[in-house]
Design a protein around this motif. Structure first.
Motif, PDB file in Angstrom:
ATOM      1  N   THR A  15       0.839  -1.194   0.000  1.00 32.38           N
ATOM      2  CA  THR A  15       0.000   0.000   0.000  1.00 32.38           C
ATOM      3  C   THR A  15       0.873   1.242   0.000  1.00 32.38           C
ATOM      4  O   THR A  15       1.780   1.376   0.826  1.00 32.38           O
ATOM      5  CB  THR A  15      -0.938   0.018   1.220  1.00 32.38           C
ATOM      6  OG1 THR A  15      -1.809  -1.110   1.161  1.00 32.38           O
ATOM      7  CG2 THR A  15      -1.762   1.294   1.248  1.00 32.38           C
ATOM      8  N   ASP A  85      -6.073   8.168  16.263  1.00 29.64           N
ATOM      9  CA  ASP A  85      -7.089   7.815  15.265  1.00 29.64           C
ATOM     10  C   ASP A  85      -6.493   7.694  13.863  1.00 29.64           C
ATOM     11  O   ASP A  85      -6.779   6.726  13.147  1.00 29.64           O
ATOM     12  CB  ASP A  85      -8.199   8.873  15.251  1.00 29.64           C
ATOM     13  CG  ASP A  85      -9.382   8.432  14.403  1.00 29.64           C
ATOM     14  OD1 ASP A  85     -10.153   7.571  14.865  1.00 29.64           O
ATOM     15  OD2 ASP A  85      -9.520   8.929  13.271  1.00 29.64           O
ATOM     16  N   PRO A  88      -3.665   4.419  13.386  1.00 27.68           N
ATOM     17  CA  PRO A  88      -4.286   3.088  13.259  1.00 27.68           C
ATOM     18  C   PRO A  88      -5.182   2.981  12.025  1.00 27.68           C
ATOM     19  O   PRO A  88      -5.289   1.901  11.418  1.00 27.68           O
ATOM     20  CB  PRO A  88      -5.101   2.943  14.546  1.00 27.68           C
ATOM     21  CG  PRO A  88      -4.487   3.903  15.508  1.00 27.68           C
ATOM     22  CD  PRO A  88      -4.018   5.057  14.676  1.00 27.68           C
ATOM     23  N   ARG A  89      -5.833   4.096  11.639  1.00 34.40           N
ATOM     24  CA  ARG A  89      -6.722   4.046  10.478  1.00 34.40           C
ATOM     25  C   ARG A  89      -5.929   3.754   9.198  1.00 34.40           C
ATOM     26  O   ARG A  89      -6.357   2.980   8.339  1.00 34.40           O
ATOM     27  CB  ARG A  89      -7.459   5.377  10.349  1.00 34.40           C
ATOM     28  CG  ARG A  89      -8.803   5.300   9.681  1.00 34.40           C
ATOM     29  CD  ARG A  89      -9.781   4.496  10.507  1.00 34.40           C
ATOM     30  NE  ARG A  89      -9.850   4.991  11.880  1.00 34.40           N
ATOM     31  CZ  ARG A  89     -10.255   4.304  12.933  1.00 34.40           C
ATOM     32  NH1 ARG A  89     -10.595   3.040  12.766  1.00 34.40           N
ATOM     33  NH2 ARG A  89     -10.302   4.825  14.140  1.00 34.40           N
ATOM     34  N   VAL A  91      -3.118   2.111   9.026  1.00 35.74           N
ATOM     35  CA  VAL A  91      -2.693   0.715   9.087  1.00 35.74           C
ATOM     36  C   VAL A  91      -3.850  -0.219   8.717  1.00 35.74           C
ATOM     37  O   VAL A  91      -3.664  -1.220   8.011  1.00 35.74           O
ATOM     38  CB  VAL A  91      -2.143   0.375  10.485  1.00 35.74           C
ATOM     39  CG1 VAL A  91      -1.889  -1.124  10.620  1.00 35.74           C
ATOM     40  CG2 VAL A  91      -0.861   1.150  10.747  1.00 35.74           C
ATOM     41  N   GLU A  92      -5.063   0.099   9.174  1.00 35.21           N
ATOM     42  CA  GLU A  92      -6.233  -0.726   8.856  1.00 35.21           C
ATOM     43  C   GLU A  92      -6.474  -0.803   7.339  1.00 35.21           C
ATOM     44  O   GLU A  92      -6.951  -1.816   6.820  1.00 35.21           O
ATOM     45  CB  GLU A  92      -7.485  -0.153   9.525  1.00 35.21           C
ATOM     46  CG  GLU A  92      -7.563  -0.422  11.017  1.00 35.21           C
ATOM     47  CD  GLU A  92      -8.817   0.194  11.625  1.00 35.21           C
ATOM     48  OE1 GLU A  92      -9.668   0.670  10.842  1.00 35.21           O
ATOM     49  OE2 GLU A  92      -8.943   0.205  12.851  1.00 35.21           O
ATOM     50  N   LEU A  93      -6.130   0.296   6.644  1.00 35.92           N
ATOM     51  CA  LEU A  93      -6.362   0.335   5.202  1.00 35.92           C
ATOM     52  C   LEU A  93      -5.304  -0.413   4.405  1.00 35.92           C
ATOM     53  O   LEU A  93      -5.443  -0.608   3.201  1.00 35.92           O
ATOM     54  CB  LEU A  93      -6.433   1.793   4.734  1.00 35.92           C
ATOM     55  CG  LEU A  93      -7.651   2.581   5.214  1.00 35.92           C
ATOM     56  CD1 LEU A  93      -7.474   4.064   4.938  1.00 35.92           C
ATOM     57  CD2 LEU A  93      -8.926   2.051   4.541  1.00 35.92           C
ATOM     58  N   THR A  94      -4.241  -0.828   5.090  1.00 36.38           N
ATOM     59  CA  THR A  94      -3.177  -1.558   4.412  1.00 36.38           C
ATOM     60  C   THR A  94      -3.717  -2.860   3.831  1.00 36.38           C
ATOM     61  O   THR A  94      -4.389  -3.627   4.506  1.00 36.38           O
ATOM     62  CB  THR A  94      -2.041  -1.886   5.409  1.00 36.38           C
ATOM     63  OG1 THR A  94      -1.536  -0.672   5.935  1.00 36.38           O
ATOM     64  CG2 THR A  94      -0.928  -2.650   4.729  1.00 36.38           C
ATOM     65  N   GLN A  96      -6.123  -3.208   1.892  1.00 39.82           N
ATOM     66  CA  GLN A  96      -7.444  -2.951   1.325  1.00 39.82           C
ATOM     67  C   GLN A  96      -7.367  -1.922   0.201  1.00 39.82           C
ATOM     68  O   GLN A  96      -8.119  -2.000  -0.770  1.00 39.82           O
ATOM     69  CB  GLN A  96      -8.391  -2.434   2.410  1.00 39.82           C
ATOM     70  CG  GLN A  96      -8.536  -3.347   3.606  1.00 39.82           C
ATOM     71  CD  GLN A  96      -9.407  -2.715   4.679  1.00 39.82           C
ATOM     72  OE1 GLN A  96     -10.364  -2.001   4.378  1.00 39.82           O
ATOM     73  NE2 GLN A  96      -9.085  -2.968   5.934  1.00 39.82           N
TER      74      GLN A  96
END
Length: 450
Positions: A15, A85, A88-89, A91-94, A96
């Motif tokens: 990503t 916020d 971590p956001r 990283v969550e999108l990695t 995706q």
């Protein structure tokens, strides 16, 4: 090729990450829209317009969805809220998203955010990671309006006076914000227009302030959005990496001649500054100056490296570590090979690696007058001969940062150890000066002079 100490080894991230900054909301929004047209792109933005009411809204959008969520303001601290916020956001999108664009509020400086992305740890050690462990930070895109940018970069208007989001105890000028956003850019997107002479002067400043950044007109980016991919940048481009405090002050190869009255001035000396005389001379680093930056040492605190920055009508002077002179073996062991080599090459039998090194980008300043004033602020022969015990008694108007220099721009105080942890701290010390200003990482030294 030597490994970058700021980046761990391991599988290449899949990503990509781009940071989008600028004082021109319409311009940055147009760039965000152009980037969203690329399949697999997600734009993350924290809207700070309601911060005065204690409310922050996170907006996440891609080609098919657009979601806004109110984010709790963590114990009243913007830096904590963004850090807890935003990071971590991302990283969550990695995995995706193919590309994540962090679209910054106009009041934020990209260097602060990039420092946090590279050095603040997420999770518990020893498994903790930074954002750049799992994404590929391509760099920073900054949008400017050429009709207003030069006036912004040389004025005295404060962030509060402009009506931007006012962070707690934020005394920055618009000039400090405008120059910081451009100085850290890998690509500058230009919108608006200006008369030929004014445009030439702005071009002269940009070429010297951010010589490694590419430039493109917004209209051209609209015709060919691929230029926003940051696939083609200068070899010396920052790529979102803050410089170390002991890195060369002139990045790339800026023009050294004068153009439209815009030119660079460099000051170097080994003697320490007399604090009061330096304080009296700092107006010369403001008048007719776009930007000054560099390393200084004061006679009253010979162990400390001080970092000086000015833009327009605002100036900061804050701590940036310690000189290797008189330091123990442990300090040399923790120094990067580049810093140790530079210290050894320039070693002075009296001062060690201590030195004054300041670069100043001017548009209407007398370099000879500036040089004379800075030389006059150095200790005289008699003051040098008096020794360090006498130096310690000199008046020091810069002393107040010891009480306030580690606070965030929005009022929340953090120790760097708590933010980064041992691993992140080691990476930071290996490569990056912790930046000043407003952003995610947060420490903002008080202004020494305005």
């Amino acid at each position: 090729m030597p490994l970058d100490p700021r980046r761990p080894t391991g599988p290449e991230p899949t990503t990509e990450l781009v940071v989008l900054a600028g004082l021109t909301p319409d311009g940055t929004e147009q760039i965000a829209q152009l980037m969203l047209a690329e399949p697999g792109t997600v734009v993350v933005h924290h809207d700070l317009r309601h911060l005065g009411d204690g409310r922050v809204f996170r907006r996440i959008r891609d080609a098919t969805s657009d979601t806004a969520t109110e984010v709790e303001l963590a114990h009243g601290c913007l830096s904590c809220t963004l850090r807890d916020d935003l990071l971590p956001r991302v990283v969550e999108l990695t995995g995706q998203a193919r590309r994540v664009v962090v679209h910054l509020d106009p009041v934020l400086e990209p260097e602060q955010v990039c420092f946090a992305l590279a050095h603040l740890l997420l999770g518990d050690e020893p498994a903790a990671t930074t954002v750049t462990d799992v994404v590929d930070l391509l760099g920073v895109i900054t949008v400017i309006d050429v009709a207003t940018w030069f006036d912004d970069a040389t004025g005295e208007e404060t962030v509060a006076e402009r009506g931007l989001v006012e962070l707690f105890d934020d005394e920055r000028t618009i000039a400090q914000l405008a120059t910081a956003q451009v100085e850290f850019a890998d690509l500058i997107v230009r919108c608006g227009t200006a008369p030929a002479r004014e445009l030439a002067r702005t071009n002269a400043v940009l070429a010297r302030l951010s010589p490694t950044a590419g430039q493109v007109r917004l209209a051209d980016a609209a015709l060919d959005p691929a230029v926003l991919s940051l696939a083609v940048v200068a070899p010396e481009a920052r790529r979102g990496r803050p410089d170390g405090v002991h890195a060369p002050l002139l990045r790339g190869a800026p023009p050294l001649d004068s153009d439209c009255g815009v030119s660079l001035f460099a000051f170097s000396d080994r003697r320490p500054f007399h604090p009061q005389r330096l304080h009296d001379a700092v107006d010369l680093l403001l008048d007719g100056v776009v930007r000054s930056r560099g390393r200084v040492w004061l006679a009253t605190r010979p162990a400390e490296v001080l970092w000086l920055e000015s833009a327009g009508g605002g100036l900061r002077l804050g701590r940036a570590g310690h000189w290797l002179a008189d330091a123990g073996e442990e300090a040399w062991e923790h120094a990067t090979p580049e810093r140790a080599a530079m210290a050894s090459l320039g070693w002075d039998e009296h001062y060690g690696d201590r030195s004054q090194d300041i670069t100043v980008l001017t548009y209407a300043a007398d370099h000879a007058e500036m040089s004379a004033a800075l030389h006059a602020a150095l200790l005289t022969d008699d003051e040098l001969a008096a020794g360090e015990r006498a130096w310690a008694q000199l008046p020091d108007p810069f002393g107040s940062w010891q009480e306030h220099g580690t606070g965030d721009a929005d009022g929340c105080r953090h120790e760097r150890d708590d933010q980064a942890g041992a691993a992140g701290r080691a990476r930071a010390e290996a490569g990056a000066r912790e930046p000043t200003g407003a952003g995610v990482a947060g420490p903002a030294p008080p202004e020494a002079a305005r």
